[in-house]
Design an enzyme around this catalytic site. Structure first.
Site, mmCIF file in Angstrom:
data_model
loop_
_atom_site.group_PDB
_atom_site.id
_atom_site.type_symbol
_atom_site.label_atom_id
_atom_site.label_comp_id
_atom_site.label_asym_id
_atom_site.label_seq_id
_atom_site.Cartn_x
_atom_site.Cartn_y
_atom_site.Cartn_z
ATOM 1 N N ASP A 132 -16.665 -113.850 80.718
ATOM 2 C CA ASP A 132 -15.807 -115.019 80.489
ATOM 3 C C ASP A 132 -16.357 -116.211 81.272
ATOM 4 O O ASP A 132 -17.018 -116.031 82.290
ATOM 5 C CB ASP A 132 -14.379 -114.748 80.985
ATOM 6 C CG ASP A 132 -13.580 -113.890 80.011
ATOM 7 O OD1 ASP A 132 -14.040 -113.675 78.877
ATOM 8 O OD2 ASP A 132 -12.493 -113.441 80.406
ATOM 9 N N ARG A 182 -20.167 -116.530 72.895
ATOM 10 C CA ARG A 182 -18.825 -116.899 72.440
ATOM 11 C C ARG A 182 -18.659 -118.405 72.669
ATOM 12 O O ARG A 182 -18.874 -118.895 73.782
ATOM 13 C CB ARG A 182 -17.773 -116.142 73.245
ATOM 14 C CG ARG A 182 -16.339 -116.605 72.949
ATOM 15 C CD ARG A 182 -15.347 -116.090 73.986
ATOM 16 N NE ARG A 182 -15.330 -114.654 74.051
ATOM 17 C CZ ARG A 182 -14.874 -113.960 75.103
ATOM 18 N NH1 ARG A 182 -14.396 -114.591 76.163
ATOM 19 N NH2 ARG A 182 -14.891 -112.642 75.109
HETATM 20 C C1 LIG Z 1 -11.431 -114.771 72.190
HETATM 21 C C2 LIG Z 1 -11.245 -115.940 73.095
HETATM 22 C C3 LIG Z 1 -11.854 -115.933 74.339
HETATM 23 C C4 LIG Z 1 -11.735 -117.045 75.177
HETATM 24 N N1 LIG Z 1 -12.428 -117.062 76.351
HETATM 25 C C5 LIG Z 1 -12.398 -118.189 77.103
HETATM 26 C C6 LIG Z 1 -13.209 -118.314 78.262
HETATM 27 O O1 LIG Z 1 -13.965 -117.421 78.633
HETATM 28 N N2 LIG Z 1 -13.135 -119.486 78.962
HETATM 29 C C7 LIG Z 1 -12.316 -120.515 78.582
HETATM 30 O O2 LIG Z 1 -12.318 -121.568 79.239
HETATM 31 N N3 LIG Z 1 -11.519 -120.401 77.500
HETATM 32 C C8 LIG Z 1 -11.547 -119.272 76.759
HETATM 33 N N4 LIG Z 1 -10.760 -119.194 75.647
HETATM 34 C C9 LIG Z 1 -9.678 -120.197 75.417
HETATM 35 C C10 LIG Z 1 -10.170 -121.381 74.656
HETATM 36 O O3 LIG Z 1 -11.048 -122.141 75.455
HETATM 37 C C11 LIG Z 1 -9.004 -122.293 74.215
HETATM 38 O O4 LIG Z 1 -8.317 -122.736 75.337
HETATM 39 C C12 LIG Z 1 -8.027 -121.618 73.271
HETATM 40 O O5 LIG Z 1 -8.667 -120.762 72.370
HETATM 41 C C13 LIG Z 1 -7.250 -122.668 72.458
HETATM 42 O O6 LIG Z 1 -8.155 -123.440 71.704
HETATM 43 P P1 LIG Z 1 -8.286 -123.352 70.109
HETATM 44 O O7 LIG Z 1 -9.743 -123.380 69.790
HETATM 45 O O8 LIG Z 1 -7.574 -122.179 69.609
HETATM 46 O O9 LIG Z 1 -7.722 -124.715 69.565
HETATM 47 P P2 LIG Z 1 -6.348 -125.497 69.799
HETATM 48 O O10 LIG Z 1 -6.593 -126.881 69.357
HETATM 49 O O11 LIG Z 1 -5.830 -125.276 71.187
HETATM 50 O O12 LIG Z 1 -5.364 -124.781 68.805
HETATM 51 C C14 LIG Z 1 -5.506 -124.822 67.406
HETATM 52 C C15 LIG Z 1 -4.298 -124.129 66.786
HETATM 53 O O13 LIG Z 1 -4.326 -122.734 67.143
HETATM 54 C C16 LIG Z 1 -3.030 -122.274 67.476
HETATM 55 N N5 LIG Z 1 -2.984 -121.972 68.918
HETATM 56 C C17 LIG Z 1 -3.949 -122.266 69.831
HETATM 57 N N6 LIG Z 1 -3.619 -121.837 71.052
HETATM 58 C C18 LIG Z 1 -2.422 -121.261 70.934
HETATM 59 C C19 LIG Z 1 -1.544 -120.634 71.854
HETATM 60 N N7 LIG Z 1 -1.836 -120.516 73.141
HETATM 61 N N8 LIG Z 1 -0.389 -120.158 71.367
HETATM 62 C C20 LIG Z 1 -0.063 -120.261 70.057
HETATM 63 N N9 LIG Z 1 -0.855 -120.856 69.145
HETATM 64 C C21 LIG Z 1 -2.009 -121.350 69.566
HETATM 65 C C22 LIG Z 1 -2.098 -123.387 67.120
HETATM 66 O O14 LIG Z 1 -1.729 -123.254 65.777
HETATM 67 C C23 LIG Z 1 -2.942 -124.617 67.307
HETATM 68 O O15 LIG Z 1 -2.493 -125.715 66.585
HETATM 69 C C24 LIG Z 1 -10.912 -118.122 74.775
HETATM 70 C C25 LIG Z 1 -10.309 -118.124 73.520
HETATM 71 C C26 LIG Z 1 -10.476 -117.069 72.678
HETATM 72 C C27 LIG Z 1 -9.846 -117.108 71.330
#
Ligand SMILES: Cc1cc2nc3c(=O)[nH]c(=O)nc-3n(C[C@H](O)[C@H](O)[C@H](O)COP(=O)(O)OP(=O)(O)OC[C@H]3O[C@@H](n4cnc5c(N)ncnc54)[C@H](O)[C@@H]3O)c2cc1C
Length: 306
Positions: A132, A182
Protein backbone atom coordinates in the site's frame (compact mmCIF):
# COMPACT_ATOMS: atom_id res chain seq x y z
CA UNK A 1 -13.03 21.44 3.32
CA UNK A 2 -15.04 18.63 5.00
CA UNK A 3 -12.53 16.14 3.62
CA UNK A 4 -9.67 18.07 5.24
CA UNK A 5 -11.44 18.20 8.59
CA UNK A 6 -12.11 14.45 8.60
CA UNK A 7 -8.57 13.64 7.47
CA UNK A 8 -7.20 15.88 10.23
CA UNK A 9 -9.42 14.00 12.72
CA UNK A 10 -7.99 10.72 11.40
CA UNK A 11 -4.66 11.80 12.98
CA UNK A 12 -6.16 12.90 16.32
CA UNK A 13 -5.87 10.46 19.17
CA UNK A 14 -8.59 12.34 21.10
CA UNK A 15 -11.14 11.92 18.31
CA UNK A 16 -9.97 8.35 17.86
CA UNK A 17 -10.74 7.51 21.50
CA UNK A 18 -14.19 9.09 21.13
CA UNK A 19 -15.10 7.29 17.90
CA UNK A 20 -13.42 3.96 18.66
CA UNK A 21 -15.26 3.49 21.95
CA UNK A 22 -18.68 4.66 20.74
CA UNK A 23 -21.15 1.76 20.43
CA UNK A 24 -22.63 3.07 17.14
CA UNK A 25 -19.23 2.84 15.44
CA UNK A 26 -19.52 -0.94 15.22
CA UNK A 27 -22.44 -0.74 12.75
CA UNK A 28 -20.57 1.63 10.49
CA UNK A 29 -17.38 -0.39 10.68
CA UNK A 30 -19.19 -3.59 9.72
CA UNK A 31 -20.03 -2.12 6.35
CA UNK A 32 -16.39 -1.51 5.43
CA UNK A 33 -14.44 -4.09 7.48
CA UNK A 34 -14.76 -7.89 7.21
CA UNK A 35 -14.37 -8.54 10.95
CA UNK A 36 -11.79 -8.59 13.73
CA UNK A 37 -10.23 -12.03 13.37
CA UNK A 38 -8.27 -14.00 10.76
CA UNK A 39 -11.23 -16.41 10.47
CA UNK A 40 -13.52 -13.46 9.57
CA UNK A 41 -11.09 -12.50 6.81
CA UNK A 42 -11.10 -16.06 5.47
CA UNK A 43 -14.90 -16.25 5.56
CA UNK A 44 -15.28 -12.97 3.64
CA UNK A 45 -12.63 -14.09 1.15
CA UNK A 46 -14.42 -17.40 0.53
CA UNK A 47 -17.72 -15.60 -0.15
CA UNK A 48 -16.14 -13.13 -2.58
CA UNK A 49 -14.14 -15.82 -4.39
CA UNK A 50 -17.31 -17.92 -4.74
CA UNK A 51 -18.86 -14.87 -6.43
CA UNK A 52 -16.04 -14.76 -8.98
CA UNK A 53 -14.02 -11.94 -7.37
CA UNK A 54 -10.32 -11.90 -6.58
CA UNK A 55 -9.30 -10.52 -3.17
CA UNK A 56 -6.51 -8.59 -1.50
CA UNK A 57 -6.48 -8.74 2.29
CA UNK A 58 -5.33 -5.94 4.57
CA UNK A 59 -4.62 -6.54 8.24
CA UNK A 60 -5.69 -3.16 9.60
CA UNK A 61 -3.11 -1.12 11.45
CA UNK A 62 -0.63 1.60 10.57
CA UNK A 63 1.99 3.82 12.16
CA UNK A 64 3.31 1.23 14.60
CA UNK A 65 5.80 2.65 17.07
CA UNK A 66 7.53 -0.42 18.52
CA UNK A 67 9.42 -3.39 17.11
CA UNK A 68 7.05 -5.74 18.97
CA UNK A 69 4.00 -4.26 17.20
CA UNK A 70 5.75 -4.43 13.83
CA UNK A 71 6.74 -8.07 14.34
CA UNK A 72 3.23 -8.94 15.53
CA UNK A 73 1.82 -7.49 12.29
CA UNK A 74 4.33 -9.54 10.29
CA UNK A 75 3.34 -12.69 12.20
CA UNK A 76 -0.36 -12.07 11.54
CA UNK A 77 0.36 -11.88 7.80
CA UNK A 78 2.39 -15.12 7.98
CA UNK A 79 -0.53 -16.86 9.72
CA UNK A 80 -3.03 -15.40 7.25
CA UNK A 81 -1.01 -16.53 4.23
CA UNK A 82 -0.59 -20.05 5.63
CA UNK A 83 -4.36 -20.27 6.25
CA UNK A 84 -5.21 -18.90 2.79
CA UNK A 85 -2.93 -21.52 1.22
CA UNK A 86 -4.41 -24.35 3.30
CA UNK A 87 -7.94 -23.20 2.42
CA UNK A 88 -6.96 -23.21 -1.28
CA UNK A 89 -7.89 -19.53 -1.54
CA UNK A 90 -4.63 -18.68 -3.28
CA UNK A 91 -3.83 -17.42 -5.88
CA UNK A 92 -7.28 -15.74 -5.94
CA UNK A 93 -6.42 -13.98 -2.67
CA UNK A 94 -3.26 -11.95 -2.18
CA UNK A 95 -2.31 -9.51 0.62
CA UNK A 96 -1.88 -5.74 0.87
CA UNK A 97 0.69 -4.48 3.34
CA UNK A 98 1.37 -1.06 4.86
CA UNK A 99 5.07 -0.59 5.53
CA UNK A 100 4.26 1.80 8.39
CA UNK A 101 2.67 -1.16 10.17
CA UNK A 102 5.96 -3.04 9.78
CA UNK A 103 8.14 -0.33 11.37
CA UNK A 104 8.97 1.99 8.44
CA UNK A 105 8.71 5.19 10.52
CA UNK A 106 11.38 4.22 13.06
CA UNK A 107 13.43 1.42 11.45
CA UNK A 108 13.40 1.08 7.66
CA UNK A 109 15.56 -2.05 7.75
CA UNK A 110 13.07 -3.73 10.10
CA UNK A 111 10.18 -2.81 7.76
CA UNK A 112 12.12 -4.27 4.82
CA UNK A 113 13.00 -7.49 6.71
CA UNK A 114 9.37 -7.92 7.78
CA UNK A 115 8.07 -7.24 4.27
CA UNK A 116 10.59 -9.71 2.84
CA UNK A 117 9.35 -12.42 5.24
CA UNK A 118 5.76 -11.72 4.13
CA UNK A 119 6.75 -11.87 0.44
CA UNK A 120 8.48 -15.24 1.02
CA UNK A 121 5.38 -16.59 2.81
CA UNK A 122 3.17 -15.32 -0.02
CA UNK A 123 5.33 -17.06 -2.59
CA UNK A 124 5.22 -20.30 -0.56
CA UNK A 125 1.41 -20.00 -0.48
CA UNK A 126 1.29 -19.39 -4.24
CA UNK A 127 0.32 -15.74 -4.15
CA UNK A 128 1.64 -12.18 -4.08
CA UNK A 129 1.97 -9.02 -1.98
CA UNK A 130 1.08 -5.42 -2.85
CA UNK A 131 2.66 -2.59 -0.83
CA UNK A 132 0.00 0.00 0.00
CA UNK A 133 1.10 3.63 -0.44
CA UNK A 134 0.72 6.02 2.50
CA UNK A 135 1.34 9.78 2.77
CA UNK A 136 3.88 11.46 0.48
CA UNK A 137 6.65 11.55 3.09
CA UNK A 138 6.90 7.77 2.69
CA UNK A 139 6.78 7.49 -1.12
CA UNK A 140 10.54 7.39 -1.78
CA UNK A 141 11.19 4.96 1.06
CA UNK A 142 8.33 2.69 -0.08
CA UNK A 143 9.51 2.65 -3.70
CA UNK A 144 13.10 1.93 -2.55
CA UNK A 145 11.92 -1.01 -0.47
CA UNK A 146 9.79 -2.19 -3.39
CA UNK A 147 12.84 -2.22 -5.69
CA UNK A 148 14.79 -4.29 -3.17
CA UNK A 149 11.90 -6.73 -2.62
CA UNK A 150 11.42 -7.21 -6.36
CA UNK A 151 14.96 -8.60 -6.71
CA UNK A 152 13.84 -11.83 -4.99
CA UNK A 153 10.07 -11.44 -5.36
CA UNK A 154 9.47 -9.78 -8.75
CA UNK A 155 5.68 -10.02 -8.51
CA UNK A 156 5.50 -7.66 -5.49
CA UNK A 157 3.01 -4.93 -6.39
CA UNK A 158 3.25 -1.16 -5.94
CA UNK A 159 0.58 1.51 -5.43
CA UNK A 160 0.79 4.92 -7.11
CA UNK A 161 -1.49 7.83 -6.22
CA UNK A 162 -2.76 10.03 -9.07
CA UNK A 163 -3.07 13.07 -6.80
CA UNK A 164 0.71 13.33 -6.44
CA UNK A 165 2.42 15.50 -9.07
CA UNK A 166 5.30 13.00 -9.31
CA UNK A 167 3.12 10.02 -10.20
CA UNK A 168 3.16 10.28 -14.00
CA UNK A 169 6.92 9.94 -13.85
CA UNK A 170 6.68 7.02 -11.37
CA UNK A 171 4.20 5.32 -13.74
CA UNK A 172 6.73 5.57 -16.56
CA UNK A 173 9.40 4.01 -14.33
CA UNK A 174 7.15 1.16 -13.25
CA UNK A 175 5.32 0.33 -16.52
CA UNK A 176 7.75 -2.47 -17.31
CA UNK A 177 7.27 -6.19 -17.87
CA UNK A 178 6.17 -8.12 -14.78
CA UNK A 179 5.54 -4.95 -12.79
CA UNK A 180 2.21 -4.90 -10.94
CA UNK A 181 1.00 -1.36 -10.28
CA UNK A 182 -2.21 -0.36 -8.51
CA UNK A 183 -3.32 3.12 -9.57
CA UNK A 184 -5.58 4.96 -7.11
CA UNK A 185 -6.52 8.63 -6.62
CA UNK A 186 -4.90 8.86 -3.16
CA UNK A 187 -6.50 9.01 0.28
CA UNK A 188 -4.35 11.31 2.45
CA UNK A 189 -4.32 15.06 3.10
CA UNK A 190 -1.42 16.38 1.06
CA UNK A 191 -0.03 19.91 0.54
CA UNK A 192 -0.37 21.73 -2.78
CA UNK A 193 3.41 21.63 -3.25
CA UNK A 194 3.26 17.89 -3.90
CA UNK A 195 -0.37 17.11 -4.79
CA UNK A 196 -3.16 18.32 -7.06
CA UNK A 197 -5.93 19.78 -4.91
CA UNK A 198 -9.04 19.80 -7.11
CA UNK A 199 -11.00 16.67 -8.01
CA UNK A 200 -10.82 17.64 -11.69
CA UNK A 201 -7.03 17.86 -11.65
CA UNK A 202 -6.75 14.53 -9.81
CA UNK A 203 -9.09 12.86 -12.34
CA UNK A 204 -7.09 14.25 -15.29
CA UNK A 205 -3.88 12.99 -13.71
CA UNK A 206 -5.52 9.58 -13.15
CA UNK A 207 -6.32 9.34 -16.88
CA UNK A 208 -2.78 10.33 -17.91
CA UNK A 209 -1.34 7.72 -15.53
CA UNK A 210 -3.87 5.10 -16.67
CA UNK A 211 -2.82 5.71 -20.30
CA UNK A 212 0.85 5.19 -19.41
CA UNK A 213 0.18 1.97 -17.49
CA UNK A 214 -2.32 0.49 -19.97
CA UNK A 215 -0.03 1.20 -22.96
CA UNK A 216 3.05 -0.12 -21.08
CA UNK A 217 4.30 -3.65 -20.46
CA UNK A 218 3.34 -4.11 -16.80
CA UNK A 219 0.17 -5.34 -15.11
CA UNK A 220 -2.11 -2.35 -14.28
CA UNK A 221 -4.54 -2.59 -11.37
CA UNK A 222 -7.12 0.18 -11.71
CA UNK A 223 -8.32 0.91 -8.16
CA UNK A 224 -11.30 3.24 -8.36
CA UNK A 225 -15.07 3.34 -7.85
CA UNK A 226 -15.42 6.32 -10.16
CA UNK A 227 -17.82 5.40 -13.00
CA UNK A 228 -16.08 7.71 -15.52
CA UNK A 229 -12.63 6.31 -14.78
CA UNK A 230 -13.92 2.73 -14.92
CA UNK A 231 -15.45 3.45 -18.35
CA UNK A 232 -12.13 4.95 -19.51
CA UNK A 233 -10.35 1.84 -18.18
CA UNK A 234 -12.69 -0.40 -20.21
CA UNK A 235 -12.13 1.77 -23.28
CA UNK A 236 -8.31 1.66 -22.98
CA UNK A 237 -8.41 -2.12 -22.48
CA UNK A 238 -10.08 -2.39 -25.90
CA UNK A 239 -7.81 0.25 -27.44
CA UNK A 240 -4.56 -1.33 -26.16
CA UNK A 241 -5.81 -4.87 -26.71
CA UNK A 242 -5.51 -5.89 -23.10
CA UNK A 243 -7.32 -9.13 -22.32
CA UNK A 244 -8.92 -9.51 -18.87
CA UNK A 245 -5.89 -11.50 -17.67
CA UNK A 246 -3.53 -8.57 -18.41
CA UNK A 247 -5.03 -5.95 -16.09
CA UNK A 248 -7.64 -5.75 -13.34
CA UNK A 249 -10.10 -3.46 -11.62
CA UNK A 250 -9.95 -3.10 -7.84
CA UNK A 251 -12.51 -1.76 -5.37
CA UNK A 252 -12.93 -1.63 -1.62
CA UNK A 253 -15.01 -4.08 0.43
CA UNK A 254 -18.53 -2.73 0.88
CA UNK A 255 -18.26 -0.03 -1.79
CA UNK A 256 -20.23 -0.38 -5.06
CA UNK A 257 -20.63 -4.19 -4.76
CA UNK A 258 -23.14 -4.18 -7.66
CA UNK A 259 -20.57 -2.55 -9.93
CA UNK A 260 -17.99 -5.13 -8.85
CA UNK A 261 -20.47 -7.88 -9.83
CA UNK A 262 -21.30 -6.18 -13.15
CA UNK A 263 -17.62 -6.04 -14.15
CA UNK A 264 -17.15 -9.71 -13.20
CA UNK A 265 -20.19 -10.46 -15.38
CA UNK A 266 -18.54 -8.62 -18.27
CA UNK A 267 -15.56 -10.99 -17.93
CA UNK A 268 -13.14 -8.59 -16.22
CA UNK A 269 -10.87 -9.49 -13.31
CA UNK A 270 -12.08 -7.56 -10.25
CA UNK A 271 -10.22 -7.63 -6.93
CA UNK A 272 -11.91 -6.57 -3.71
CA UNK A 273 -9.70 -5.00 -1.04
CA UNK A 274 -10.80 -6.59 2.23
CA UNK A 275 -9.63 -5.00 5.50
CA UNK A 276 -9.94 -6.91 8.77
CA UNK A 277 -8.75 -6.44 12.35
CA UNK A 278 -9.43 -4.21 15.33
CA UNK A 279 -7.39 -1.21 14.33
CA UNK A 280 -9.95 0.24 11.91
CA UNK A 281 -9.98 3.93 12.93
CA UNK A 282 -7.62 5.44 10.30
CA UNK A 283 -9.13 3.30 7.53
CA UNK A 284 -12.70 4.25 8.45
CA UNK A 285 -11.91 7.97 8.62
CA UNK A 286 -10.37 7.89 5.12
CA UNK A 287 -13.52 6.22 3.79
CA UNK A 288 -15.70 8.87 5.46
CA UNK A 289 -13.54 11.63 3.99
CA UNK A 290 -14.04 10.27 0.48
CA UNK A 291 -17.79 10.57 0.50
CA UNK A 292 -20.01 12.91 2.54
CA UNK A 293 -22.89 10.42 2.12
CA UNK A 294 -20.92 8.03 4.33
CA UNK A 295 -21.01 10.66 7.02
CA UNK A 296 -24.83 10.65 6.82
CA UNK A 297 -24.72 6.87 7.18
CA UNK A 298 -22.53 7.36 10.26
CA UNK A 299 -24.94 9.95 11.69
CA UNK A 300 -27.94 7.66 11.09
CA UNK A 301 -26.19 4.88 13.00
CA UNK A 302 -25.54 7.38 15.78
CA UNK A 303 -29.15 8.55 16.08
CA UNK A 304 -30.71 5.10 15.71
CA UNK A 305 -28.95 3.83 18.87
CA UNK A 306 -29.70 4.72 22.44
C1 LIG B 1 -8.36 -1.45 -4.01
C2 LIG B 1 -8.01 -0.10 -3.50
C3 LIG B 1 -6.79 0.08 -2.86
C4 LIG B 1 -6.42 1.36 -2.42
N1 LIG B 1 -5.18 1.53 -1.89
C5 LIG B 1 -4.78 2.79 -1.57
C6 LIG B 1 -3.45 3.05 -1.15
O1 LIG B 1 -2.61 2.17 -1.05
N2 LIG B 1 -3.13 4.35 -0.86
C7 LIG B 1 -4.03 5.37 -0.96
O2 LIG B 1 -3.66 6.53 -0.72
N3 LIG B 1 -5.30 5.14 -1.34
C8 LIG B 1 -5.69 3.88 -1.64
N4 LIG B 1 -6.98 3.67 -2.06
C9 LIG B 1 -8.01 4.74 -1.89
C10 LIG B 1 -8.06 5.65 -3.07
O3 LIG B 1 -6.89 6.43 -3.13
C11 LIG B 1 -9.28 6.59 -3.00
O4 LIG B 1 -9.20 7.36 -1.84
C12 LIG B 1 -10.61 5.87 -3.02
O5 LIG B 1 -10.60 4.75 -3.87
C13 LIG B 1 -11.73 6.81 -3.49
O6 LIG B 1 -11.44 7.27 -4.79
P1 LIG B 1 -12.25 6.81 -6.10
O7 LIG B 1 -11.25 6.57 -7.17
O8 LIG B 1 -13.11 5.67 -5.79
O9 LIG B 1 -13.05 8.09 -6.56
P2 LIG B 1 -14.04 9.09 -5.81
O10 LIG B 1 -14.12 10.29 -6.65
O11 LIG B 1 -13.66 9.25 -4.37
O12 LIG B 1 -15.41 8.31 -5.85
C14 LIG B 1 -16.10 8.03 -7.04
C15 LIG B 1 -17.44 7.39 -6.68
O13 LIG B 1 -17.19 6.11 -6.05
C16 LIG B 1 -18.05 5.92 -4.94
N5 LIG B 1 -17.25 5.95 -3.71
C17 LIG B 1 -15.94 6.30 -3.60
N6 LIG B 1 -15.50 6.20 -2.35
C18 LIG B 1 -16.53 5.78 -1.62
C19 LIG B 1 -16.71 5.50 -0.24
N7 LIG B 1 -15.73 5.63 0.64
N8 LIG B 1 -17.93 5.09 0.14
C20 LIG B 1 -18.95 4.95 -0.73
N9 LIG B 1 -18.84 5.22 -2.04
C21 LIG B 1 -17.66 5.63 -2.49
C22 LIG B 1 -19.03 7.05 -4.99
O14 LIG B 1 -20.10 6.68 -5.80
C23 LIG B 1 -18.25 8.16 -5.63
O15 LIG B 1 -19.05 9.12 -6.23
C24 LIG B 1 -7.34 2.42 -2.55
C25 LIG B 1 -8.56 2.23 -3.20
C26 LIG B 1 -8.89 1.01 -3.68
C27 LIG B 1 -10.18 0.84 -4.40
Amino acid sequence: MLRSVILAASRSSRVERLVATAPFSRDVVRRFVAGAKTDDALRATRELVDDGLAVTLDNLGEDTVTGEQANATRDEYLTLLRMLGEAKLTPAAEVSVKLSALGQAFDEQLAYDNARAICAAAEAAGTTVTLDMEDHTTTDSTLDILTKLRKDHPSTGAVLQAYLRRTESDCRDLASAGSRVRLCKGAYREPESVAYQSAREVDKSYVRCLNILMSGDGYPMLATHDPRLIAIGEDRARWFDRDPDRFEFQMLYGIRPEEQARLVGEGYTVRTYVPYGDDWYGYLMRRLAERPANLAFFARALTSKK
